[in-house]
Design a protein around this motif. Structure first.
Motif, PDB file in Angstrom:
ATOM      1  N   UNK A  57      70.861  -3.013 -41.149  1.00  0.00           N
ATOM      2  CA  UNK A  57      69.686  -3.479 -41.096  1.00  0.00           C
ATOM      3  C   UNK A  57      68.772  -2.258 -41.553  1.00  0.00           C
ATOM      4  N   UNK A  58      67.731  -2.476 -42.261  1.00  0.00           N
ATOM      5  CA  UNK A  58      66.867  -1.267 -42.841  1.00  0.00           C
ATOM      6  C   UNK A  58      65.634  -1.942 -41.996  1.00  0.00           C
ATOM      7  N   UNK A  59      64.738  -0.435 -42.796  1.00  0.00           N
ATOM      8  CA  UNK A  59      63.323  -0.991 -41.751  1.00  0.00           C
ATOM      9  C   UNK A  59      62.512  -0.435 -43.114  1.00  0.00           C
ATOM     10  N   UNK A  60      61.174  -0.154 -43.742  1.00  0.00           N
ATOM     11  CA  UNK A  60      60.371   0.499 -44.378  1.00  0.00           C
ATOM     12  C   UNK A  60      60.455   1.474 -43.640  1.00  0.00           C
ATOM     13  N   UNK A  61      59.986   1.350 -42.473  1.00  0.00           N
ATOM     14  CA  UNK A  61      59.263   1.893 -41.490  1.00  0.00           C
ATOM     15  C   UNK A  61      60.694   3.485 -41.793  1.00  0.00           C
ATOM     16  N   UNK A  62      61.339   3.032 -41.107  1.00  0.00           N
ATOM     17  CA  UNK A  62      62.530   4.300 -40.388  1.00  0.00           C
ATOM     18  C   UNK A  62      62.788   4.698 -41.768  1.00  0.00           C
ATOM     19  N   UNK A  63      63.074   4.161 -42.852  1.00  0.00           N
ATOM     20  CA  UNK A  63      63.397   4.864 -44.373  1.00  0.00           C
ATOM     21  C   UNK A  63      62.635   5.854 -44.900  1.00  0.00           C
ATOM     22  N   UNK A  64      60.863   5.313 -44.419  1.00  0.00           N
ATOM     23  CA  UNK A  64      60.008   6.241 -44.452  1.00  0.00           C
ATOM     24  C   UNK A  64      60.437   7.775 -43.008  1.00  0.00           C
ATOM     25  N   UNK A  65      60.419   7.584 -42.798  1.00  0.00           N
ATOM     26  CA  UNK A  65      60.848   8.517 -40.932  1.00  0.00           C
ATOM     27  C   UNK A  65      62.175   8.824 -41.847  1.00  0.00           C
ATOM     28  N   UNK A  66      62.784   9.024 -42.086  1.00  0.00           N
ATOM     29  CA  UNK A  66      64.365   9.551 -42.637  1.00  0.00           C
ATOM     30  C   UNK A  66      63.661  10.425 -43.928  1.00  0.00           C
ATOM     31  N   UNK A  67      62.855   9.841 -44.820  1.00  0.00           N
ATOM     32  CA  UNK A  67      61.807  10.670 -45.860  1.00  0.00           C
ATOM     33  C   UNK A  67      61.422  11.929 -45.588  1.00  0.00           C
ATOM     34  N   UNK A 117      53.023   5.969 -40.567  1.00  0.00           N
ATOM     35  CA  UNK A 117      53.773   4.754 -40.843  1.00  0.00           C
ATOM     36  C   UNK A 117      53.399   3.869 -42.231  1.00  0.00           C
ATOM     37  N   UNK A 118      52.016   3.689 -41.775  1.00  0.00           N
ATOM     38  CA  UNK A 118      51.075   2.859 -42.174  1.00  0.00           C
ATOM     39  C   UNK A 118      50.864   2.314 -43.765  1.00  0.00           C
ATOM     40  N   UNK A 119      50.389   3.671 -44.615  1.00  0.00           N
ATOM     41  CA  UNK A 119      50.257   3.473 -45.465  1.00  0.00           C
ATOM     42  C   UNK A 119      51.379   3.374 -46.088  1.00  0.00           C
ATOM     43  N   UNK A 120      51.424   2.329 -47.700  1.00  0.00           N
ATOM     44  CA  UNK A 120      52.208   2.544 -48.336  1.00  0.00           C
ATOM     45  C   UNK A 120      52.532   4.091 -49.535  1.00  0.00           C
ATOM     46  N   UNK A 121      54.150   4.540 -49.306  1.00  0.00           N
ATOM     47  CA  UNK A 121      54.590   5.725 -49.351  1.00  0.00           C
ATOM     48  C   UNK A 121      55.448   5.977 -49.920  1.00  0.00           C
ATOM     49  N   UNK A 178      58.499  -5.585 -41.881  1.00  0.00           N
ATOM     50  CA  UNK A 178      57.213  -5.226 -41.209  1.00  0.00           C
ATOM     51  C   UNK A 178      55.306  -5.574 -41.537  1.00  0.00           C
ATOM     52  N   UNK A 179      54.808  -5.993 -40.882  1.00  0.00           N
ATOM     53  CA  UNK A 179      53.813  -6.407 -41.377  1.00  0.00           C
ATOM     54  C   UNK A 179      52.865  -5.450 -42.391  1.00  0.00           C
ATOM     55  N   UNK A 180      53.331  -4.085 -42.393  1.00  0.00           N
ATOM     56  CA  UNK A 180      52.313  -2.843 -43.502  1.00  0.00           C
ATOM     57  C   UNK A 180      53.032  -2.765 -44.471  1.00  0.00           C
ATOM     58  N   UNK A 181      54.664  -3.619 -44.173  1.00  0.00           N
ATOM     59  CA  UNK A 181      54.699  -2.949 -45.399  1.00  0.00           C
ATOM     60  C   UNK A 181      54.581  -3.530 -47.308  1.00  0.00           C
ATOM     61  N   UNK A 182      54.920  -3.127 -48.297  1.00  0.00           N
ATOM     62  CA  UNK A 182      54.282  -3.535 -49.503  1.00  0.00           C
ATOM     63  C   UNK A 182      55.377  -4.374 -50.185  1.00  0.00           C
ATOM     64  N   UNK A 183      55.299  -4.960 -51.217  1.00  0.00           N
ATOM     65  CA  UNK A 183      55.721  -5.434 -52.053  1.00  0.00           C
ATOM     66  C   UNK A 183      56.820  -4.539 -52.732  1.00  0.00           C
ATOM     67  N   UNK A 184      55.880  -2.995 -53.382  1.00  0.00           N
ATOM     68  CA  UNK A 184      56.582  -2.546 -54.293  1.00  0.00           C
ATOM     69  C   UNK A 184      57.264  -1.164 -53.378  1.00  0.00           C
ATOM     70  N   UNK A 185      57.322  -1.641 -51.775  1.00  0.00           N
ATOM     71  CA  UNK A 185      58.682  -0.580 -51.339  1.00  0.00           C
ATOM     72  C   UNK A 185      59.553  -1.545 -51.030  1.00  0.00           C
ATOM     73  N   UNK A 186      59.683  -2.690 -50.553  1.00  0.00           N
ATOM     74  CA  UNK A 186      60.846  -4.176 -51.307  1.00  0.00           C
ATOM     75  C   UNK A 186      60.847  -3.668 -51.773  1.00  0.00           C
ATOM     76  N   UNK A 187      60.262  -3.459 -52.902  1.00  0.00           N
ATOM     77  CA  UNK A 187      61.080  -3.845 -54.947  1.00  0.00           C
ATOM     78  C   UNK A 187      61.719  -2.876 -55.507  1.00  0.00           C
ATOM     79  N   UNK A 188      62.113  -1.563 -54.540  1.00  0.00           N
ATOM     80  CA  UNK A 188      62.224  -0.416 -54.532  1.00  0.00           C
ATOM     81  C   UNK A 188      63.552  -0.713 -53.909  1.00  0.00           C
ATOM     82  N   UNK A 189      63.716  -0.662 -52.854  1.00  0.00           N
ATOM     83  CA  UNK A 189      64.839  -0.279 -51.995  1.00  0.00           C
ATOM     84  C   UNK A 189      65.958  -1.973 -52.529  1.00  0.00           C
TER      85      UNK A 189
END
Length: 561
Positions: free
Chosen positions: A328-338, A345-349, A381-392
């Protein structure tokens, strides 16, 4: 959206007998604890012995962050999802500890529309299992000091008593104490201390025992201390194992509850993965495998701790073969590891997500080293973007060779996790294995203890080496010589990093793992290797969750999460 507690309270729960009937458990084999909780009796469990096993699915995760990953939520959601697509599925998770509930982490019953219920009872006293484990542990402690008081026939050296008392609460003041003060009537003063209940060897034994007979035998093998000539003294020598088993007799029966959607779930046992082996009970898992075609279970914290111990300790000891694993992973947690702070953590990054993917990559690679087919669940999570999901997803497909599925079970329940459920079925029913040889532990029983620890550190944590003082090295040598060399290793270290530095996120490499202490768990059948600054009795944070938990005017609990 409603809170987890509000969602749980609004649910229309089925009587526990109806949940048991769904599994083929007769009413007389189910011992109710109220209307929605029941324990399954051992006579019925023993009658299942000849049935074939279902498929075991492990849910694990990337290294945890304050942003949240949702491993338990995904475990519950996947179980519901498998039932939704027509598979007979069951969930097996650990019981929550009161320490985190009133400390920092909160409860452990899932979240949103992927929860096990009744949430309040599960997160608090539940069926009293943890109290029974605490009582059994502390009965042994009392018998030790009583034996010394009444003449010390076994010759226990008070300086070498290593059995500690436990409490299911975070209380740093009890880590190191002096007991028996106050004069001759109170015994012989000595250094002592408390661990949290989930770190007790009794908890580990409870979760690894196959039945009551195995439980008593394991309890008897506990080494409580040594004589002056360093001869081990066991709980059996103190005649403690029988009474301890009596205290645990009812607790060892697995607890049956349900999800919000009525899927059956065993919630039983609860060792932490950062200080113990991090898996629910063998009794619950083996029983579930006889009752369902798919059993979804979890292992604590990230795959470097929970999954490694699940494979190397639980599966090895219980003869289990996992069919697939979910990371299991989340965009938010990956951003923190980044490198992104929690409040940003809200804005697309995309760049931060790209950097954080190194953590996911190592966990997926580590699971693959055990020969277990793996899939990634992106907990949305609701703040995730399609681009972030696609990247993963593109990274997982091109760099890791695994699928990554977007999951929305928190908001939508089983409807939001059907794709993951279908992909998991495909993995589990396939004969494909990553290395062509099927599941296997990381190391052989025969490998020397020091080499086992070094292999875990280098292969799983990305370390270059392990270090220890000469006294600790001597302990490894002495335990090896004493016949304990075939035991697996249970590492106690921070859950927040592959290293022993909780602030070192991502996927650090080349670090050295310092070994501080070794604790032999002869009854459980493993060696605890304590690394870095990890504590086996946690402390409360500056603002503990307990400050927000109260009863409202109607007597309803507020603030529990």
């Amino acid at each position: 959206m409603a809170s987890d507690l509000e969602i749980a309270r609004a649910a229309k729960l089925r009587p526990i007998e109806a949940i048991g009937e769904r599994l083929g458990i007769p009413a007389d084999a189910l011992h109710p604890y109220g209307r929605h909780i029941g324990k399954v009796g051992f006579d019925f469990i023993e009658s299942l012995e000849g049935r074939p096993d279902g498929k075991l699915i492990l849910v694990t995760a990337i290294s945890p962050t304050p942003a949240g990953e949702g491993k338990t939520t995904t475990t519950v959601g996947l179980g519901d999802g498998l039932n939704r697509i027509g598979r007979k599925a069951m969930i097996c998770i650990r019981e929550p500890s009161l320490g985190p509930c009133f400390g920092m982490k909160g409860g452990a019953a899932g979240g949103g529309y992927a929860q096990v219920v009744p949430m309040e009872q599960i997160n608090l006293h539940f069926t009293g299992d943890f109290h029974a484990i605490t009582a059994a542990n502390n009965l042994l402690a009392a018998l030790i000091d009583n034996h010394v008081y009444w003449g010390n026939e076994l010759g226990l050296d008070p300086r070498r008593i290593n059995w500690r008392r436990v409490l299911d609460m975070n209380d740093r003041a009890l880590r190191e104490i002096v007991s028996s003060l106050g004069g001759v009537a109170n015994g012989f003063p000595r250094e002592d201390g408390f661990d949290i209940t989930v770190a007790s060897e009794v908890m580990a034994i409870f979760c690894l025992a196959r039945d009551l007979r195995d439980l008593e035998e394991r309890l008897g093998r506990i080494i409580v201390g040594y004589t002056r000539d360093k001869t081990a003294v066991t709980a059996a020598a103190l005649k403690a194992a029988g009474a301890m088993t009596v205290l645990l007799k009812d607790a060892l029966q697995p607890n049956l509850v349900q999800t919000l959607e009525g899927s059956p779930a065993f919630v039983h046992g609860g060792p932490f993965a950062n200080i113990a082996h991090g898996c629910n009970s063998v009794v619950a898992t083996r029983t579930a495998l006889k009752l369902a075609d798919y059993v979804v279970t979890e292992a604590g914290f990230g795959a470097d701790l929970g999954a490694e111990k699940f494979f190397d300790i639980k599966c090895r000891k219980a003869g289990l073969t996992p069919a697939a694993a979910v990371v299991v992973a989340t965009v938010r947690a990956l951003k923190m590891h980044g490198g992104v702070p929690k409040d940003q953590l809200g804005p697309e990054n995309l760049e931060a997500v790209r950097k954080g993917l190194a953590n996911l990559a190592r966990h997926v690679g580590n699971v693959g080293k055990f020969g277990v087919p793996t899939i990634v669940a992106i907990n949305r999570f609701h703040a995730d973007t399609e681009a972030e999901h696609r990247l993963i997803q593109e990274f997982c497909a091109s760099q890791l060779g695994v699928d990554a599925v977007i999951c929305n079970h928190w908001a939508e329940g089983s409807h939001g996790v059907t794709e993951l459920a279908e992909r998991v079925v495909g993995l589990a029913e396939s004969r494909r294995r990553l290395d062509g040889h099927g599941f296997h532990p990381l190391y052989a029983d025969e490998l020397p203890l020091w080499d086992k620890m070094k292999l875990i550190a280098t292969e799983i944590y990305g370390a270059s080496d392990i270090i220890a003082d000469q006294s600790v090295r001597n302990q490894f040598r002495d335990l090896q010589a004493a016949g304990f060399g075939n035991l697996p290793i249970c590492v106690a270290k921070t859950q927040y990093s592959f290293s022993t530095d909780p602030n070192l996120r991502g996927a650090p490499s080349g670090h050295v793992v310092p070994i501080r202490e070794i604790r032999l768990r002869a009854g459980a059948g493993f060696l605890v290797v304590i690394c870095g600054e990890i504590m086996t009795m946690p402390g409360l944070p500056r603002v503990p969750s307990a400050e927000q938990i109260r009863l409202d005017r109607d007597g309803q609990i507020e603030g529990l999460s």
